[in-house]
Design an enzyme around this catalytic site. Sequence first.
Site, PDB file in Angstrom:
ATOM      1  N   THR A 136       0.823  -1.212   0.000  1.00 15.64           N
ATOM      2  CA  THR A 136       0.000   0.000   0.000  1.00 15.64           C
ATOM      3  C   THR A 136       0.861   1.268   0.000  1.00 15.64           C
ATOM      4  O   THR A 136       2.005   1.238   0.484  1.00 15.64           O
ATOM      5  CB  THR A 136      -0.896  -0.007   1.261  1.00 15.64           C
ATOM      6  OG1 THR A 136      -1.474   1.272   1.447  1.00 15.64           O
ATOM      7  CG2 THR A 136      -0.100  -0.323   2.527  1.00 15.64           C
ATOM      8  N   ASP A 137       0.277   2.375  -0.450  1.00 18.27           N
ATOM      9  CA  ASP A 137       0.998   3.658  -0.374  1.00 18.27           C
ATOM     10  C   ASP A 137       1.086   4.161   1.072  1.00 18.27           C
ATOM     11  O   ASP A 137       1.872   5.059   1.366  1.00 18.27           O
ATOM     12  CB  ASP A 137       0.349   4.714  -1.286  1.00 18.27           C
ATOM     13  CG  ASP A 137      -1.113   5.002  -0.968  1.00 18.27           C
ATOM     14  OD1 ASP A 137      -1.679   4.365  -0.052  1.00 18.27           O
ATOM     15  OD2 ASP A 137      -1.700   5.887  -1.640  1.00 18.27           O
ATOM     16  N   GLU A 138       0.271   3.578   1.967  1.00 14.81           N
ATOM     17  CA  GLU A 138       0.269   4.076   3.352  1.00 14.81           C
ATOM     18  C   GLU A 138       1.600   3.851   4.061  1.00 14.81           C
ATOM     19  O   GLU A 138       1.867   4.491   5.072  1.00 14.81           O
ATOM     20  CB  GLU A 138      -0.846   3.414   4.161  1.00 14.81           C
ATOM     21  CG  GLU A 138      -2.210   3.682   3.584  1.00 14.81           C
ATOM     22  CD  GLU A 138      -3.338   3.538   4.611  1.00 14.81           C
ATOM     23  OE1 GLU A 138      -4.475   3.438   4.184  1.00 14.81           O
ATOM     24  OE2 GLU A 138      -3.075   3.535   5.825  1.00 14.81           O
ATOM     25  N   TYR A 162      -1.808  -0.528  11.089  1.00 18.02           N
ATOM     26  CA  TYR A 162      -1.967  -1.204   9.790  1.00 18.02           C
ATOM     27  C   TYR A 162      -0.770  -0.923   8.888  1.00 18.02           C
ATOM     28  O   TYR A 162      -0.126  -1.842   8.368  1.00 18.02           O
ATOM     29  CB  TYR A 162      -3.267  -0.752   9.103  1.00 18.02           C
ATOM     30  CG  TYR A 162      -3.294  -1.050   7.617  1.00 18.02           C
ATOM     31  CD1 TYR A 162      -3.390  -2.361   7.163  1.00 18.02           C
ATOM     32  CD2 TYR A 162      -3.191  -0.028   6.660  1.00 18.02           C
ATOM     33  CE1 TYR A 162      -3.390  -2.647   5.794  1.00 18.02           C
ATOM     34  CE2 TYR A 162      -3.186  -0.303   5.302  1.00 18.02           C
ATOM     35  CZ  TYR A 162      -3.285  -1.611   4.871  1.00 18.02           C
ATOM     36  OH  TYR A 162      -3.269  -1.900   3.532  1.00 18.02           O
ATOM     37  N   LYS A 166       2.186  -3.375   7.346  1.00 18.86           N
ATOM     38  CA  LYS A 166       2.449  -3.541   5.910  1.00 18.86           C
ATOM     39  C   LYS A 166       3.897  -3.155   5.595  1.00 18.86           C
ATOM     40  O   LYS A 166       4.565  -3.813   4.794  1.00 18.86           O
ATOM     41  CB  LYS A 166       1.482  -2.695   5.068  1.00 18.86           C
ATOM     42  CG  LYS A 166       0.041  -3.145   5.082  1.00 18.86           C
ATOM     43  CD  LYS A 166      -0.209  -4.526   4.496  1.00 18.86           C
ATOM     44  CE  LYS A 166      -0.055  -4.606   3.000  1.00 18.86           C
ATOM     45  NZ  LYS A 166      -0.495  -5.947   2.470  1.00 18.86           N
TER      46      LYS A 166
HETATM   47  P1  NAD Z   1      -9.813  -7.222   2.251  1.00 21.05           P
HETATM   48  O1  NAD Z   1      -9.815  -6.941   3.704  1.00 21.05           O
HETATM   49  O2  NAD Z   1     -11.045  -6.919   1.447  1.00 21.05           O
HETATM   50  O3  NAD Z   1      -9.479  -8.759   1.994  1.00 21.05           O
HETATM   51  C1  NAD Z   1      -8.497  -9.447   2.716  1.00 21.05           C
HETATM   52  C2  NAD Z   1      -8.673 -10.930   2.437  1.00 21.05           C
HETATM   53  O4  NAD Z   1      -7.627 -11.646   3.126  1.00 21.05           O
HETATM   54  C3  NAD Z   1      -9.999 -11.504   2.964  1.00 21.05           C
HETATM   55  O5  NAD Z   1     -10.561 -12.363   2.014  1.00 21.05           O
HETATM   56  C4  NAD Z   1      -9.592 -12.265   4.226  1.00 21.05           C
HETATM   57  O6  NAD Z   1     -10.450 -13.345   4.520  1.00 21.05           O
HETATM   58  C5  NAD Z   1      -8.194 -12.726   3.844  1.00 21.05           C
HETATM   59  N1  NAD Z   1      -7.360 -12.989   5.028  1.00 21.05           N
HETATM   60  C6  NAD Z   1      -7.166 -12.173   6.096  1.00 21.05           C
HETATM   61  N2  NAD Z   1      -6.363 -12.764   6.985  1.00 21.05           N
HETATM   62  C7  NAD Z   1      -6.013 -13.973   6.455  1.00 21.05           C
HETATM   63  C8  NAD Z   1      -5.193 -15.027   6.904  1.00 21.05           C
HETATM   64  N3  NAD Z   1      -4.560 -14.971   8.071  1.00 21.05           N
HETATM   65  N4  NAD Z   1      -5.070 -16.121   6.115  1.00 21.05           N
HETATM   66  C9  NAD Z   1      -5.724 -16.200   4.909  1.00 21.05           C
HETATM   67  N5  NAD Z   1      -6.517 -15.223   4.451  1.00 21.05           N
HETATM   68  C10 NAD Z   1      -6.661 -14.120   5.206  1.00 21.05           C
HETATM   69  O7  NAD Z   1      -8.555  -6.460   1.675  1.00 21.05           O
HETATM   70  P2  NAD Z   1      -8.358  -5.699   0.284  1.00 21.05           P
HETATM   71  O8  NAD Z   1      -8.857  -4.322   0.414  1.00 21.05           O
HETATM   72  O9  NAD Z   1      -8.838  -6.571  -0.791  1.00 21.05           O
HETATM   73  O10 NAD Z   1      -6.768  -5.628   0.247  1.00 21.05           O
HETATM   74  C11 NAD Z   1      -5.999  -6.700  -0.277  1.00 21.05           C
HETATM   75  C12 NAD Z   1      -4.532  -6.363  -0.164  1.00 21.05           C
HETATM   76  O11 NAD Z   1      -4.253  -5.167  -0.880  1.00 21.05           O
HETATM   77  C13 NAD Z   1      -4.050  -6.119   1.259  1.00 21.05           C
HETATM   78  O12 NAD Z   1      -2.768  -6.677   1.382  1.00 21.05           O
HETATM   79  C14 NAD Z   1      -3.996  -4.606   1.377  1.00 21.05           C
HETATM   80  O13 NAD Z   1      -3.016  -4.221   2.301  1.00 21.05           O
HETATM   81  C15 NAD Z   1      -3.617  -4.228  -0.024  1.00 21.05           C
HETATM   82  N6  NAD Z   1      -4.067  -2.904  -0.477  1.00 21.05           N
HETATM   83  C16 NAD Z   1      -5.377  -2.532  -0.353  1.00 21.05           C
HETATM   84  C17 NAD Z   1      -5.789  -1.313  -0.855  1.00 21.05           C
HETATM   85  C18 NAD Z   1      -7.233  -0.866  -0.769  1.00 21.05           C
HETATM   86  O14 NAD Z   1      -7.532   0.261  -1.115  1.00 21.05           O
HETATM   87  N7  NAD Z   1      -8.155  -1.704  -0.334  1.00 21.05           N
HETATM   88  C19 NAD Z   1      -4.858  -0.465  -1.471  1.00 21.05           C
HETATM   89  C20 NAD Z   1      -3.526  -0.866  -1.566  1.00 21.05           C
HETATM   90  C21 NAD Z   1      -3.154  -2.106  -1.078  1.00 21.05           C
HETATM   91  O1  DAU Z   2      -4.082   3.952   0.553  1.00 24.59           O
HETATM   92  C1  DAU Z   2      -4.307   2.579   0.456  1.00 24.59           C
HETATM   93  C2  DAU Z   2      -5.130   2.125   1.618  1.00 24.59           C
HETATM   94  O2  DAU Z   2      -6.449   2.600   1.399  1.00 24.59           O
HETATM   95  C3  DAU Z   2      -5.131   0.618   1.821  1.00 24.59           C
HETATM   96  O3  DAU Z   2      -3.839   0.196   2.140  1.00 24.59           O
HETATM   97  C4  DAU Z   2      -6.095   0.208   2.927  1.00 24.59           C
HETATM   98  O4  DAU Z   2      -6.162  -1.200   3.019  1.00 24.59           O
HETATM   99  C5  DAU Z   2      -7.454   0.765   2.619  1.00 24.59           C
HETATM  100  O5  DAU Z   2      -8.339   0.486   3.683  1.00 24.59           O
HETATM  101  C6  DAU Z   2      -7.394   2.269   2.372  1.00 24.59           C
HETATM  102  O6  DAU Z   2      -7.084   2.961   3.614  1.00 24.59           O
HETATM  103  P1  DAU Z   2      -7.793   4.350   4.007  1.00 24.59           P
HETATM  104  O7  DAU Z   2      -7.733   4.500   5.466  1.00 24.59           O
HETATM  105  O8  DAU Z   2      -7.278   5.458   3.169  1.00 24.59           O
HETATM  106  O9  DAU Z   2      -9.305   4.017   3.498  1.00 24.59           O
HETATM  107  P2  DAU Z   2     -10.730   4.251   4.171  1.00 24.59           P
HETATM  108  O10 DAU Z   2     -11.753   3.904   3.144  1.00 24.59           O
HETATM  109  O11 DAU Z   2     -10.841   3.609   5.509  1.00 24.59           O
HETATM  110  O12 DAU Z   2     -10.754   5.816   4.385  1.00 24.59           O
HETATM  111  C7  DAU Z   2     -10.578   6.722   3.303  1.00 24.59           C
HETATM  112  C8  DAU Z   2     -10.598   8.129   3.866  1.00 24.59           C
HETATM  113  O13 DAU Z   2     -11.923   8.425   4.314  1.00 24.59           O
HETATM  114  C9  DAU Z   2      -9.702   8.335   5.065  1.00 24.59           C
HETATM  115  O14 DAU Z   2      -9.151   9.625   5.031  1.00 24.59           O
HETATM  116  C10 DAU Z   2     -10.645   8.207   6.261  1.00 24.59           C
HETATM  117  C11 DAU Z   2     -11.946   8.756   5.725  1.00 24.59           C
HETATM  118  N1  DAU Z   2     -13.185   8.158   6.273  1.00 24.59           N
HETATM  119  C12 DAU Z   2     -13.305   6.797   6.277  1.00 24.59           C
HETATM  120  C13 DAU Z   2     -14.438   6.196   6.776  1.00 24.59           C
HETATM  121  C14 DAU Z   2     -14.578   4.691   6.805  1.00 24.59           C
HETATM  122  C15 DAU Z   2     -14.214   8.971   6.735  1.00 24.59           C
HETATM  123  O15 DAU Z   2     -14.101  10.217   6.703  1.00 24.59           O
HETATM  124  N2  DAU Z   2     -15.339   8.381   7.223  1.00 24.59           N
HETATM  125  C16 DAU Z   2     -15.501   7.031   7.275  1.00 24.59           C
HETATM  126  O16 DAU Z   2     -16.555   6.554   7.773  1.00 24.59           O
END
Ligand code: NAD
Ligand code: DAU
Length: 360
Positions: A136-138, A162, A166
């Site tokens: 992730t970019d975080e 988190y 990562k």
């Molecule tokens: P998600 O939470 O929707 O899905 C995570 C999946 O992993 C689920 O299916 C869960 O059951 C599985 N999982 C969790 N713990 C596990 C374990 N111990 N063993 C096996 N399976 C397990 O997550 P996502 O949003 O799809 O993100 C996927 C990946 O991409 C993550 O590594 C996250 O850090 C990364 N990522 C997410 C975002 C985003 O915006 N969502 C952006 C950049 C990177």
């Molecule tokens: O940047 C990549 C990341 O993006 C991934 O690595 C993470 O897995 C993914 O969850 C996401 O993280 P964020 O914290 O940026 O996403 P989230 O959707 O939780 O929140 C987006 C923005 O919105 C953040 O600034 C917090 C704000 N927010 C979020 C929620 C859930 C609100 O203002 N209200 C809300 O209820």
Amino acid sequence: MRTYLVTGGAGFIGSNYIHYMFRKYGNSIRIINVDCLTYAGNLENLKSVEDRENYTFINANICDSEAIGKIFAENEIDRVVHFAAESHVDRSIKDPEIFVKTNVLGTLVMLNAAKAAWELEDGSFKADKKFLHVSTDEVYGSLEEEGTFFYETTPLDPHSPYSASKASSDMLVKSYIDTYHFPANITNCSNNYGPYQFPEKLIPLIINNALQGNKLPVYGDGKNVRDWLYVDDHAKAIDMVQEKGRIGERYNIGGHNEKQNIDIIHIILRTLQEMLSEDDPRRKNVREDLITYVEDRKGHDRRYAIAPDKIKEEIGWYPETMFEEGIKKTIAWFFENEEWMKHVTSGDYQKYYEDMYGGK
Ligand code: NAD
Ligand code: DAU
């Protein structure tokens, strides 16, 4: 036939990636999806692929080295795409431990299993084996000033439990690349949105709440900036990095689409109004006055922005889906999948929502 081992394939990005790969490669690849189905894992996301002969689901935890070792022993794995993680920042603030277990130790188990299966006696690796760590970019921390960006060379500076977990897993992957010449890549992607996203994350939460006439919670002043990418574009980038990326390299993936959270909410409300027909009873629920400023997230990163220059120059990937188009596709998907939303918001979600936001 090339075999992919996908971890976390029942989650949001993992399931979109699996659909993307079957659309692109059809029956010429095999996918094994390993997922332990936490609250975020949902086999409904994969209903349309579950009967394919070239798809297998294995319910296993990535921290279970025996179970993961067995999968490598019983299958000739060519590619690992490692998504499995605890992914929600707010949950990590409340309960960091599971983030360290899954994201750090789980990644170590995956690295060790792949290394044991792929390493030859002289310490080199079998040809054409690749491990992609989805990050992730975080991990880069927070940007304050407009016009500044995260690059692959930006030092890691995570703030939430988190992002710290990562960053730790990124460092472990890097250490395997540097120490063993392990054939891996790391990708650091910005915020994804699209079908199958669990409504703890901003965009699906706002869509779901707006349709029901519930409050739309905005953390702090609503001016935090995220760089939004349509999930299919991320799936394509991952595939292109595995096909064309230089082994050992890190690639940033981003949408060139920075937006303040409050603007995202206004766009969603406007798009919902446009897409709902005049006589749809949900139309009256979609109201600006439901926007509610709530307590800020602890340690809330102000701004993320990716410069996806390296992946464009070296690999030819760029974000294709404009936000206006991506958000329409996403909303249309949620309209067509009301049952999906009902299932994921029943049970445990109600308790999560109550604890997090104190009810409707
Ligand atoms: P998600 O939470 O929707 O899905 C995570 C999946 O992993 C689920 O299916 C869960 O059951 C599985 N999982 C969790 N713990 C596990 C374990 N111990 N063993 C096996 N399976 C397990 O997550 P996502 O949003 O799809 O993100 C996927 C990946 O991409 C993550 O590594 C996250 O850090 C990364 N990522 C997410 C975002 C985003 O915006 N969502 C952006 C950049 C990177
Ligand atoms: O940047 C990549 C990341 O993006 C991934 O690595 C993470 O897995 C993914 O969850 C996401 O993280 P964020 O914290 O940026 O996403 P989230 O959707 O939780 O929140 C987006 C923005 O919105 C953040 O600034 C917090 C704000 N927010 C979020 C929620 C859930 C609100 O203002 N209200 C809300 O209820």
